[in-house]
Motif scaffolding. Structure first.
Motif, PDB file in Angstrom:
ATOM      1  N   GLY A  72      31.886  38.356  32.379  1.00 58.86           N
ATOM      2  CA  GLY A  72      31.713  39.035  33.719  1.00 58.86           C
ATOM      3  C   GLY A  72      33.336  39.337  34.144  1.00 58.86           C
ATOM      4  O   GLY A  72      34.188  38.731  34.205  1.00 58.86           O
ATOM      5  N   ARG A  73      33.267  40.638  34.631  1.00 57.07           N
ATOM      6  CA  ARG A  73      34.515  41.252  35.136  1.00 57.07           C
ATOM      7  C   ARG A  73      34.291  40.602  36.858  1.00 57.07           C
ATOM      8  O   ARG A  73      33.456  41.036  37.539  1.00 57.07           O
ATOM      9  N   SER A  74      35.309  39.884  37.020  1.00 54.88           N
ATOM     10  CA  SER A  74      34.999  39.123  38.621  1.00 54.88           C
ATOM     11  C   SER A  74      36.210  38.667  39.350  1.00 54.88           C
ATOM     12  O   SER A  74      37.385  39.326  38.820  1.00 54.88           O
ATOM     13  N   SER A  75      36.399  38.170  40.478  1.00 52.06           N
ATOM     14  CA  SER A  75      37.613  37.867  40.998  1.00 52.06           C
ATOM     15  C   SER A  75      38.446  37.013  40.466  1.00 52.06           C
ATOM     16  O   SER A  75      39.475  36.931  40.439  1.00 52.06           O
ATOM     17  N   ARG A  76      37.923  36.247  39.348  1.00 47.36           N
ATOM     18  CA  ARG A  76      38.289  35.460  38.364  1.00 47.36           C
ATOM     19  C   ARG A  76      38.721  35.951  36.780  1.00 47.36           C
ATOM     20  O   ARG A  76      39.743  35.300  36.380  1.00 47.36           O
ATOM     21  N   THR A  77      38.101  36.796  36.490  1.00 45.88           N
ATOM     22  CA  THR A  77      38.174  37.166  35.039  1.00 45.88           C
ATOM     23  C   THR A  77      38.646  38.751  35.263  1.00 45.88           C
ATOM     24  O   THR A  77      38.069  39.713  35.710  1.00 45.88           O
ATOM     25  N   ASN A  78      39.526  39.009  34.295  1.00 44.27           N
ATOM     26  CA  ASN A  78      40.170  40.372  34.245  1.00 44.27           C
ATOM     27  C   ASN A  78      40.112  41.254  32.696  1.00 44.27           C
ATOM     28  O   ASN A  78      39.730  40.503  31.893  1.00 44.27           O
ATOM     29  N   ASP A  79      40.368  42.394  32.852  1.00 42.25           N
ATOM     30  CA  ASP A  79      40.328  43.233  31.693  1.00 42.25           C
ATOM     31  C   ASP A  79      41.215  42.616  30.696  1.00 42.25           C
ATOM     32  O   ASP A  79      40.850  42.561  29.253  1.00 42.25           O
ATOM     33  N   PRO A  80      42.805  42.074  30.823  1.00 46.07           N
ATOM     34  CA  PRO A  80      43.457  41.812  29.788  1.00 46.07           C
ATOM     35  C   PRO A  80      42.697  40.508  29.049  1.00 46.07           C
ATOM     36  O   PRO A  80      42.749  40.223  27.841  1.00 46.07           O
ATOM     37  N   ALA A  81      42.120  39.611  29.747  1.00 47.04           N
ATOM     38  CA  ALA A  81      41.567  38.307  29.192  1.00 47.04           C
ATOM     39  C   ALA A  81      40.406  38.807  28.397  1.00 47.04           C
ATOM     40  O   ALA A  81      40.028  38.297  27.225  1.00 47.04           O
ATOM     41  N   ILE A  82      39.455  39.840  28.946  1.00 47.79           N
ATOM     42  CA  ILE A  82      38.426  40.216  28.054  1.00 47.79           C
ATOM     43  C   ILE A  82      38.596  40.969  26.817  1.00 47.79           C
ATOM     44  O   ILE A  82      38.293  40.542  25.639  1.00 47.79           O
ATOM     45  N   ALA A  83      39.943  41.657  26.830  1.00 47.92           N
ATOM     46  CA  ALA A  83      40.473  42.295  25.545  1.00 47.92           C
ATOM     47  C   ALA A  83      40.913  40.899  24.489  1.00 47.92           C
ATOM     48  O   ALA A  83      40.723  41.108  23.160  1.00 47.92           O
ATOM     49  N   GLN A  84      41.645  40.073  24.977  1.00 50.23           N
ATOM     50  CA  GLN A  84      42.016  39.020  24.258  1.00 50.23           C
ATOM     51  C   GLN A  84      40.801  38.349  23.668  1.00 50.23           C
ATOM     52  O   GLN A  84      40.686  37.973  22.256  1.00 50.23           O
TER      53      GLN A  84
END
Ligand code: CIR
Length: 258
Positions: free
Chosen positions: A128-140
């Protein structure tokens, strides 16, 4: 087969100073939170897990929510970089504990992700893309998990803190959801079980080997799950709810596929 492990973390004396995003601050009874946490751990033991409880301190108000600090797969564990700066000091002890069970991979800046935003259902991983989780982390995460046979799908989180406030897996193809807080299109191919309309926060249920743990605050949703033939473990979770936590948040399950 070795016994499955549940890693938990003690309730900090500073729980009342926790991070809050969508809920108003109200006093938290730390002693009651501790008693409820012990009962939660006992429910894990009753379900066949060995509980390994990590220590905490007054500098880590949210440390009981150990789920946010790592995501455990059969092949590896990902140590997160929590979205709230105040929570980053929680990672070393969790990484040390998990290193005994899995090779570790650590999310690097500028990536941020909370484990509460990562929903695993078989080989499908929703982030989930949220106030805590961003796209660079999702890509990793995609880079780490793709070659290991997992499909990583990103999806929006709205109206609640984490993806798993809105959707959790009851089985590899069965999700408990609050439809108002998810992008339904992302979950094609799953059977969706709706929370009771009067219990919007009930979608957070913890899938264990042979049962589903749910909060006693959501009896109507629990009845619905029972009617589907699911075995339930009911626990009191009123105090962690005041800190915007729920049942999945308080453990890291190591040792069986979720
Ligand atoms: C926080 O805002 O980080 C904590 N007060 C609550 C975290 C709950 N964790 C979870 O849902 N996985």
């Amino acid at each position: 087969m070795p016994q499955a492990v549940a890693i938990t973390r003690a309730v900090s004396p500073a729980l009342g100073a926790c991070e809050l995003t969508h809920v108003a601050r109200v006093p938290i009874d730390v002693e009651l939170a501790r008693a409820q946490h012990r009962a939660y751990e006992q429910a894990l033991i009753d379900a066949g897990y060995r509980v390994e409880r990590l220590d905490t301190g007054p500098d880590m108000p949210d440390s009981v929510f150990v789920e946010d600090i790592a995501v455990v797969f059969d092949e590896l564990a990902i140590i997160t970089r929590p979205g709230a700066e105040s929570r980053r000091r929680e990672t070393p002890a969790v990484a040390e504990a998990l290193a005994a069970y899995r090779p570790l991979h650590v999310i690097q800046p500028p990536g941020t992700v909370d484990g509460g935003d990562v929903l695993v259902a078989g080989r499908r991983v929703f982030v989930g893309r949220s106030s805590r989780t961003n796209d660079p982390a999702i890509a990793q995460m995609r880079q780490l998990l793709g070659p290991r046979g997992y499909t990583v799908c990103d999806t929006e989180v709205r109206g609640c803190l984490h993806l798993k406030s809105a959707a959790t897996a009851l089985d590899d193809d069965l999700l408990l959801v609050n439809r108002d807080w998810i992008d339904r299109a992302a979950f094609g191919g799953f059977t969706l079980v709706d929370v009771d309309p009067e219990e919007p926060a009930a979608a957070n249920a913890l899938r264990l080997a042979d049962r589903i743990m749910v909060s006693a605050s959501f009896p109507r949703t629990a009845d619905c799950l029972r009617r589907r033939g699911l075995q339930l473990a009911i626990v009191e979770a009123s105090e962690v709810a005041k800190a915007e936590g729920a049942v999945t948040c308080c453990s890291l399950i190591v040792g069986h596929s979720r």
